[in-house]
Design a protein around this motif. Structure first.
Motif, PDB file in Angstrom:
ATOM      1  N   UNK A   1       0.825  -1.204   0.000  1.00 63.06           N
ATOM      2  CA  UNK A   1       0.000   0.000   0.000  1.00 63.06           C
ATOM      3  C   UNK A   1       0.862   1.257   0.000  1.00 63.06           C
ATOM      4  N   UNK A   2       1.903   1.283   0.815  1.00 68.84           N
ATOM      5  CA  UNK A   2       2.762   2.469   0.891  1.00 68.84           C
ATOM      6  C   UNK A   2       3.481   2.749  -0.424  1.00 68.84           C
ATOM      7  N   UNK A   3       3.849   1.692  -1.134  1.00 67.55           N
ATOM      8  CA  UNK A   3       4.544   1.922  -2.398  1.00 67.55           C
ATOM      9  C   UNK A   3       3.593   2.365  -3.504  1.00 67.55           C
ATOM     10  N   UNK A   4       2.311   2.087  -3.346  1.00 70.35           N
ATOM     11  CA  UNK A   4       1.332   2.423  -4.372  1.00 70.35           C
ATOM     12  C   UNK A   4       0.691   3.783  -4.124  1.00 70.35           C
ATOM     13  N   UNK A   5       0.793   4.291  -2.906  1.00 71.67           N
ATOM     14  CA  UNK A   5       0.066   5.500  -2.519  1.00 71.67           C
ATOM     15  C   UNK A   5       0.337   6.689  -3.434  1.00 71.67           C
ATOM     16  N   UNK A   6       1.548   6.859  -3.897  1.00 69.08           N
ATOM     17  CA  UNK A   6       1.858   7.984  -4.793  1.00 69.08           C
ATOM     18  C   UNK A   6       1.069   7.892  -6.091  1.00 69.08           C
ATOM     19  N   UNK A   7       0.979   6.694  -6.624  1.00 72.13           N
ATOM     20  CA  UNK A   7       0.321   6.506  -7.912  1.00 72.13           C
ATOM     21  C   UNK A   7      -1.199   6.455  -7.805  1.00 72.13           C
ATOM     22  N   UNK A   8      -1.705   6.182  -6.600  1.00 77.81           N
ATOM     23  CA  UNK A   8      -3.157   6.130  -6.416  1.00 77.81           C
ATOM     24  C   UNK A   8      -3.778   7.473  -6.769  1.00 77.81           C
TER      25      UNK A   8
ATOM     26  N   UNK B   1      -1.871  -0.655 -10.560  1.00 82.43           N
ATOM     27  CA  UNK B   1      -1.153  -0.179  -9.386  1.00 82.43           C
ATOM     28  C   UNK B   1      -0.266  -1.260  -8.785  1.00 82.43           C
ATOM     29  N   UNK B   2      -0.697  -2.489  -8.853  1.00 80.74           N
ATOM     30  CA  UNK B   2       0.104  -3.579  -8.315  1.00 80.74           C
ATOM     31  C   UNK B   2       1.410  -3.735  -9.080  1.00 80.74           C
ATOM     32  N   UNK B   3       1.354  -3.595 -10.391  1.00 81.25           N
ATOM     33  CA  UNK B   3       2.578  -3.706 -11.178  1.00 81.25           C
ATOM     34  C   UNK B   3       3.515  -2.535 -10.912  1.00 81.25           C
ATOM     35  N   UNK B   4       2.950  -1.371 -10.650  1.00 78.45           N
ATOM     36  CA  UNK B   4       3.785  -0.233 -10.281  1.00 78.45           C
ATOM     37  C   UNK B   4       4.458  -0.484  -8.937  1.00 78.45           C
ATOM     38  N   UNK B   5       3.746  -1.161  -8.046  1.00 83.50           N
ATOM     39  CA  UNK B   5       4.313  -1.520  -6.750  1.00 83.50           C
ATOM     40  C   UNK B   5       5.489  -2.474  -6.924  1.00 83.50           C
TER      41      UNK B   5
ATOM     42  N   UNK C   1       7.415  -2.799  -9.536  1.00 84.78           N
ATOM     43  CA  UNK C   1       8.525  -2.085 -10.146  1.00 84.78           C
ATOM     44  C   UNK C   1       9.271  -1.245  -9.116  1.00 84.78           C
ATOM     45  N   UNK C   2       8.511  -0.611  -8.225  1.00 82.71           N
ATOM     46  CA  UNK C   2       9.136   0.223  -7.204  1.00 82.71           C
ATOM     47  C   UNK C   2       9.909  -0.631  -6.202  1.00 82.71           C
ATOM     48  N   UNK C   3       9.374  -1.805  -5.872  1.00 81.91           N
ATOM     49  CA  UNK C   3      10.087  -2.709  -4.972  1.00 81.91           C
ATOM     50  C   UNK C   3      11.392  -3.186  -5.599  1.00 81.91           C
ATOM     51  N   UNK C   4      11.374  -3.425  -6.886  1.00 76.40           N
ATOM     52  CA  UNK C   4      12.591  -3.867  -7.563  1.00 76.40           C
ATOM     53  C   UNK C   4      13.673  -2.814  -7.551  1.00 76.40           C
ATOM     54  N   UNK C   5      13.286  -1.562  -7.693  1.00 73.16           N
ATOM     55  CA  UNK C   5      14.288  -0.497  -7.709  1.00 73.16           C
ATOM     56  C   UNK C   5      14.791  -0.151  -6.312  1.00 73.16           C
ATOM     57  N   UNK C   6      14.004  -0.441  -5.280  1.00 71.86           N
ATOM     58  CA  UNK C   6      14.433  -0.111  -3.920  1.00 71.86           C
ATOM     59  C   UNK C   6      15.124  -1.278  -3.215  1.00 71.86           C
TER      60      UNK C   6
END
Length: 99
Positions: free
Chosen positions: A9-16, A53-57, A59-64
């Motif tokens: 949820x925290x990683x998706x909040x920006x894109x929501x 949004x899940x796929x964006x999450x 992707x963000x997890x992979x970069x972090x």
């Protein structure tokens, strides 16, 4: 598992905010014009856009490099996979309800 879901949820909040604003704008335009073609486009666009949004999450997890940290936590790998599936199902259902 709750911690994994919170992280998703925290990683998706920006894109929501961005995606919901786009869906809301398209919904208002569709409501004002009443065009049947726009209604079809709205129903076909909203659900995949929100479930994306899940796929964006991911992707963000992979970069972090969060994946490496998750493996060190006291959770099983099946819980990690279940949390990803659950968040994807959750966002898909929210997209369906939005339509």
């Amino acid at each position: 598992m709750i911690g994994l879901l919170k992280n998703n949820l925290y990683t998706v909040i920006e894109n929501i905010k961005l995606i919901f604003m786009l869906v809301l704008l398209l919904g208002v335009i569709t409501f004002i014009t009443g065009n049947t073609n726009l209604i079809n486009i709205f129903s076909l666009f909203s659900t995949p856009a929100i479930s994306m949004l899940t796929f964006l999450c991911l992707r963000k997890e992979g970069s972090s490099k969060w994946n490496k940290y998750k493996l060190c936590m006291p959770v099983t790998k099946s819980d990690i996979v279940k949390s990803q599936y659950f968040s994807h199902i959750l966002w898909s259902c929210i997209g369906i309800v939005t339509v």
